[in-house]
Design a protein around this motif. Structure first.
Motif, PDB file in Angstrom:
ATOM      1  N   PRO A  92     -22.822  -4.441-104.374  1.00 61.86           N
ATOM      2  CA  PRO A  92     -23.851  -3.315-104.324  1.00 61.86           C
ATOM      3  C   PRO A  92     -23.158  -1.993-104.463  1.00 61.86           C
ATOM      4  O   PRO A  92     -21.964  -1.877-104.521  1.00 61.86           O
ATOM      5  CB  PRO A  92     -24.456  -3.389-102.929  1.00 61.86           C
ATOM      6  N   TYR A  93     -23.306  -1.457-104.599  1.00 55.74           N
ATOM      7  CA  TYR A  93     -22.631  -0.158-104.515  1.00 55.74           C
ATOM      8  C   TYR A  93     -21.702  -0.246-103.317  1.00 55.74           C
ATOM      9  O   TYR A  93     -22.149  -0.501-102.220  1.00 55.74           O
ATOM     10  CB  TYR A  93     -23.646   0.987-104.321  1.00 55.74           C
ATOM     11  N   THR A  94     -20.435  -0.013-103.593  1.00 50.67           N
ATOM     12  CA  THR A  94     -19.494  -0.126-102.485  1.00 50.67           C
ATOM     13  C   THR A  94     -19.339   1.211-101.775  1.00 50.67           C
ATOM     14  O   THR A  94     -19.790   2.241-102.250  1.00 50.67           O
ATOM     15  CB  THR A  94     -18.103  -0.563-103.003  1.00 50.67           C
ATOM     16  N   ALA A  95     -18.661   1.169-100.659  1.00 52.15           N
ATOM     17  CA  ALA A  95     -18.413   2.404 -99.915  1.00 52.15           C
ATOM     18  C   ALA A  95     -17.310   3.214-100.575  1.00 52.15           C
ATOM     19  O   ALA A  95     -16.984   4.300-100.128  1.00 52.15           O
ATOM     20  CB  ALA A  95     -18.020   2.062 -98.488  1.00 52.15           C
ATOM     21  N   TRP A  96     -16.730   2.653-101.655  1.00 52.27           N
ATOM     22  CA  TRP A  96     -15.559   3.297-102.236  1.00 52.27           C
ATOM     23  C   TRP A  96     -15.885   4.168-103.443  1.00 52.27           C
ATOM     24  O   TRP A  96     -15.486   5.311-103.531  1.00 52.27           O
ATOM     25  CB  TRP A  96     -14.542   2.218-102.657  1.00 52.27           C
ATOM     26  N   HIS A  97     -16.617   3.627-104.424  1.00 52.47           N
ATOM     27  CA  HIS A  97     -16.754   4.325-105.694  1.00 52.47           C
ATOM     28  C   HIS A  97     -18.154   4.165-106.284  1.00 52.47           C
ATOM     29  O   HIS A  97     -18.855   3.189-105.997  1.00 52.47           O
ATOM     30  CB  HIS A  97     -15.723   3.789-106.696  1.00 52.47           C
ATOM     31  N   GLU A  98     -18.525   5.116-107.129  1.00 47.88           N
ATOM     32  CA  GLU A  98     -19.805   5.066-107.829  1.00 47.88           C
ATOM     33  C   GLU A  98     -19.877   3.782-108.656  1.00 47.88           C
ATOM     34  O   GLU A  98     -18.883   3.289-109.186  1.00 47.88           O
ATOM     35  CB  GLU A  98     -19.930   6.309-108.718  1.00 47.88           C
ATOM     36  N   ALA A  99     -21.084   3.235-108.772  1.00 49.83           N
ATOM     37  CA  ALA A  99     -21.277   1.893-109.315  1.00 49.83           C
ATOM     38  C   ALA A  99     -20.714   1.703-110.721  1.00 49.83           C
ATOM     39  O   ALA A  99     -19.967   0.753-110.989  1.00 49.83           O
ATOM     40  CB  ALA A  99     -22.771   1.550-109.305  1.00 49.83           C
ATOM     41  N   GLN A 100     -21.069   2.592-111.655  1.00 44.94           N
ATOM     42  CA  GLN A 100     -20.630   2.386-113.039  1.00 44.94           C
ATOM     43  C   GLN A 100     -19.137   2.620-113.188  1.00 44.94           C
ATOM     44  O   GLN A 100     -18.462   1.919-113.949  1.00 44.94           O
ATOM     45  CB  GLN A 100     -21.419   3.298-113.977  1.00 44.94           C
ATOM     46  N   TRP A 101     -18.605   3.602-112.445  1.00 50.64           N
ATOM     47  CA  TRP A 101     -17.158   3.868-112.473  1.00 50.64           C
ATOM     48  C   TRP A 101     -16.391   2.631-112.015  1.00 50.64           C
ATOM     49  O   TRP A 101     -15.378   2.261-112.604  1.00 50.64           O
ATOM     50  CB  TRP A 101     -16.864   5.068-111.579  1.00 50.64           C
ATOM     51  N   GLN A 102     -16.884   1.981-110.972  1.00 49.69           N
ATOM     52  CA  GLN A 102     -16.192   0.800-110.465  1.00 49.69           C
ATOM     53  C   GLN A 102     -16.417  -0.424-111.347  1.00 49.69           C
ATOM     54  O   GLN A 102     -15.475  -1.113-111.720  1.00 49.69           O
ATOM     55  CB  GLN A 102     -16.649   0.479-109.035  1.00 49.69           C
ATOM     56  N   THR A 103     -17.680  -0.681-111.698  1.00 49.60           N
ATOM     57  CA  THR A 103     -17.995  -1.892-112.461  1.00 49.60           C
ATOM     58  C   THR A 103     -17.354  -1.877-113.842  1.00 49.60           C
ATOM     59  O   THR A 103     -16.775  -2.874-114.282  1.00 49.60           O
ATOM     60  CB  THR A 103     -19.520  -2.039-112.619  1.00 49.60           C
ATOM     61  N   ASN A 104     -17.458  -0.746-114.543  1.00 52.69           N
ATOM     62  CA  ASN A 104     -16.975  -0.686-115.924  1.00 52.69           C
ATOM     63  C   ASN A 104     -15.484  -0.421-116.039  1.00 52.69           C
ATOM     64  O   ASN A 104     -14.857  -0.837-117.015  1.00 52.69           O
ATOM     65  CB  ASN A 104     -17.730   0.404-116.699  1.00 52.69           C
ATOM     66  N   TYR A 105     -14.901   0.255-115.038  1.00 52.52           N
ATOM     67  CA  TYR A 105     -13.492   0.640-115.170  1.00 52.52           C
ATOM     68  C   TYR A 105     -12.573   0.083-114.094  1.00 52.52           C
ATOM     69  O   TYR A 105     -11.680  -0.725-114.378  1.00 52.52           O
ATOM     70  CB  TYR A 105     -13.387   2.168-115.199  1.00 52.52           C
TER      71      TYR A 105
END
Length: 293
Positions: A92-105
């Motif tokens: 889910p959206y983690t406590a660390w990073h924005e969703a697309q920044w984390q998922t895609n990169y």
């Protein structure tokens, strides 16, 4: 179109890891690789959906050699666990990073960082082009914010979903070059892929985040500008498995169906080597400080 998956060679003895392999482009990438005898690791968040996807492929190709790795792109803990499991031949959206920044990169950077030593060792023992990485980017990187990457606010809290998507895809375009810079021995072929406009479950998956693009999708469909997920997998398949790929094509930006070119629109951030180096340094420092590498 000059490439078709039917032209892939016998891939027995080859191993591939495909993220998001249970649906869309990833599903057909797994299907075509397995059809040609490869041992494919399908990464999927849902075990149930992953098992169903593998069962579907095995109905077509009963001898398909596919293993399932449970990996949630929104949870870096699971990404590291998968990498360690793979390297040890066990896993889910983690406590660390924005969703697309984390998922895609970030997810793919962390996975590559853990697997890179093994890939380099393998590359030293095999002919050039035996070990390859292909990152999925998009011409949508043109919607990235001014300057390309907003380091003070990487979550782009005050921007729209397309700006966040564009930033994440812009850095995916840097990914292969960054990995190549770390490649001191062995030869790994690296590319980034813009698959074109593909009919996948992305819009459904991101819900309201896709509000900027939902209204224009019917128009694109009407004019035949959106291709099937199967055809959308062809470019990735060419770059990871085709015997027709040339050494000089490594490190390139690949558009639809093997057309290896620079971006058709000028975008200075996409070619900014200093920005790419700054991103690599930031990522390594951030991922170290958070304990992911």
């Amino acid at each position: 179109m000059t490439f078709h998956p039917d032209t892939l060679p016998d891939l027995k003895g080859k191993v591939f890891i495909v993220t998001g392999g249970n649906s869309g482009i990833g599903y057909f990438t797994v299907t075509h690789l397995a059809e040609h005898g490869a041992h494919v690791y399908m990464c999927a968040r849902s075990i149930e959906k992953g098992v169903a996807a593998i069962a579907s492929i095995k109905k077509m190709y009963p001898l398909a050699n596919i293993d399932l790795l449970q990996m949630d792109l929104m949870d870096l803990t699971s990404v590291v666990a998968v990498a360690k499991h793979f390297l040890s031949s066990k896993l889910p959206y983690t406590a660390w990073h924005e969703a697309q920044w984390q998922t895609n990169y970030l997810t793919h950077w962390v996975l590559t960082e853990h697997l890179l030593p093994m890939m380099l060792r393998t590359a030293k023992t095999l002919p050039p082009g035996s070990v390859r990485i292909a990152n999925l980017t998009s011409a949508g990187y043109l919607s990235a914010p001014n300057g390309g990457i907003n380091f003070p606010d990487l979550s782009l809290k005050d921007a729209g979903p397309m700006a966040r998507y564009g930033q994440s895809k812009l850095v995916n375009k840097y990914g292969p070059g960054s990995a190549s810079a770390r490649n001191g021995e062995g030869e790994i072929w690296l590319s980034c892929v813009h698959p074109g406009m593909v009919e996948t479950n992305l819009v459904t998956a991101v819900g309201d985040e896709a509000s900027d693009i939902k209204p224009v999708l019917p128009v694109f469909r009407l004019f035949g500008m959106i291709m099937s997920a199967d055809k959308g997998s062809y470019t990735s398949l060419f770059l990871v498995a085709s015997q027709d790929m040339k050494p000089e094509q490594s490190g390139t930006y690949c558009e639809i169906h093997k057309r290896l070119v620079e971006p058709r629109w000028q975008c200075s951030a996409a070619k900014d080597a200093n920005l790419a180096e700054r991103l690599e340094a930031w990522t390594k420092e951030e991922m170290k400080s958070e304990g992911w590498i």
